[in-house]
Design a protein around this motif. Sequence first.
Motif, short mmCIF file in Angstrom:
data_model
loop_
_atom_site.label_atom_id
_atom_site.label_comp_id
_atom_site.label_asym_id
_atom_site.label_seq_id
_atom_site.Cartn_x
_atom_site.Cartn_y
_atom_site.Cartn_z
N LYS A 50 -2.04 2.62 -4.63
CA LYS A 50 -2.55 3.61 -3.69
C LYS A 50 -4.08 3.53 -3.71
O LYS A 50 -4.69 3.41 -4.78
CB LYS A 50 -2.08 5.00 -4.11
CG LYS A 50 -2.77 6.16 -3.43
CD LYS A 50 -2.26 7.47 -4.02
CE LYS A 50 -3.08 8.66 -3.57
NZ LYS A 50 -2.55 9.93 -4.12
N GLN A 51 -4.68 3.59 -2.53
CA GLN A 51 -6.13 3.52 -2.44
C GLN A 51 -6.69 4.79 -1.83
O GLN A 51 -6.25 5.24 -0.77
CB GLN A 51 -6.58 2.31 -1.61
CG GLN A 51 -8.09 2.15 -1.55
CD GLN A 51 -8.53 0.87 -0.86
OE1 GLN A 51 -7.70 0.10 -0.37
NE2 GLN A 51 -9.84 0.64 -0.81
N ALA A 101 0.84 -1.20 0.00
CA ALA A 101 0.00 0.00 0.00
C ALA A 101 0.88 1.25 0.00
O ALA A 101 1.80 1.38 0.81
CB ALA A 101 -0.92 0.00 1.21
N PHE A 130 -8.35 2.73 -6.87
CA PHE A 130 -6.95 2.34 -6.76
C PHE A 130 -6.15 3.00 -7.89
O PHE A 130 -6.63 3.10 -9.02
CB PHE A 130 -6.79 0.82 -6.89
CG PHE A 130 -7.35 0.05 -5.72
CD1 PHE A 130 -6.58 -0.23 -4.61
CD2 PHE A 130 -8.67 -0.40 -5.74
CE1 PHE A 130 -7.09 -0.94 -3.54
CE2 PHE A 130 -9.20 -1.11 -4.68
CZ PHE A 130 -8.41 -1.38 -3.57
#
Length: 413
Positions: free
Chosen positions: A237-238, A49, A243
């Motif tokens: 990346k969220q 992440a 995303f």
Amino acid sequence: MFARRLFHRSPSPRPYLYPSALMSRFAVASQAHYSTLLQPRKFPSGFEAINPSEKVEEEQLPFYNRDNYYPMRIGEVIKDCYQVVAKLGYGTNSTVWLCRDLREQKYWVLKVHVNTLKHNQELEVFGYLPGVSTEHLGKAHIRQLEDSFKLKGPNGKHNVFVMIPLGMSLRTLQEIQKDNLFPQTIVVKSLDQVLSGLDFLHESDVIHTDNLLIAITNDSVLSEVEDDEIRQPSARKQVGDTFTYVSRYMLGGAGLLTICDLGQARIGSEHSGNAMPVPYRAPEVILNMKWGNSVDIWSVGLLAWDLLERESLFRVYDHESEEQNNAFHLATMTALLGPPPSEFLNRSKETSKYWDEDGKWKGPAPLPTGKTLESLANTLTGDDRDRFLDFVRSLLCWLPEERLTAGQTYYHP
């Protein structure tokens, strides 16, 4: 001679396929019935992440707006048959994804455009080329559109292109060569294919102005990309439900050189306004003159130089001021090519900012000293060097009409 070898006019012309008709044609073709579909693969939910405050990939582009891009997810099945297995890249107007066709074990690339693209120039060019009444060997060096459809997203509709996957860019391949230079024999073969493709486009009344990739011929490279995504999922990346993925670096490229990215291509013989990547911009473009397909020939000259020599002839000189960058760019051209002829100077009022009526430099940037094509050509020797310099001079001419055509360039010694 070149025309007889590479170019043949077919007896009956085919119609221009306007974008709507083009999409309809592909839509009908894609409705073939498949009794069974392969099961989609399951992709792991664990991944690296990235901090939400960090800008990733397309987020770093100027004028980026998250709502404009389709929120693709790896593992998603598009149009009931295309399972997305990896992200391959991004641009100002699109993201590019590797997908597996569940109707048959085959890989495609999905180029998903932003929903704000009011006019899709690339789709227009793809619609125009099938209607060109020619058979030409250079067509094999132009990327083809296999399918096209619209994809509904949360904030609008996105044009999607389905195309055969290509390998790394010519520039990326160069970066893994010793000293970042190609052997002379590879450059010659590459230019043969580029010129063949450009001759097809120019005979078809299309000006390219952009980029090159190398086609992949071995699908095992593509299956490795998919397997790698399962073994080690891409970092992402969220933000909310959206995303942003890190693209996968795809090696491999033992195939034909393919001219692609026709989004900047122009249909017709004469145009105006900006075009081409800045370091490859021809002088008539910089000076707001009318321009034609000889801007592609200027690019070929610079491409040949960049593939063989360590120091590029031109670069971006000033990121803050286009006017200053143009001044430095034209000053370097003057140093390398000599002063422009009066016929060229008379074609634009803007030339008076940089030269007097006799062609003497007076621009707001210093004229480089001790910089000539001869002093910068350090890779080849003897007759090869002399022929190479003559080749470059035949393409980098102030007057566009004095540059060789793609066909003439193909036969340069």
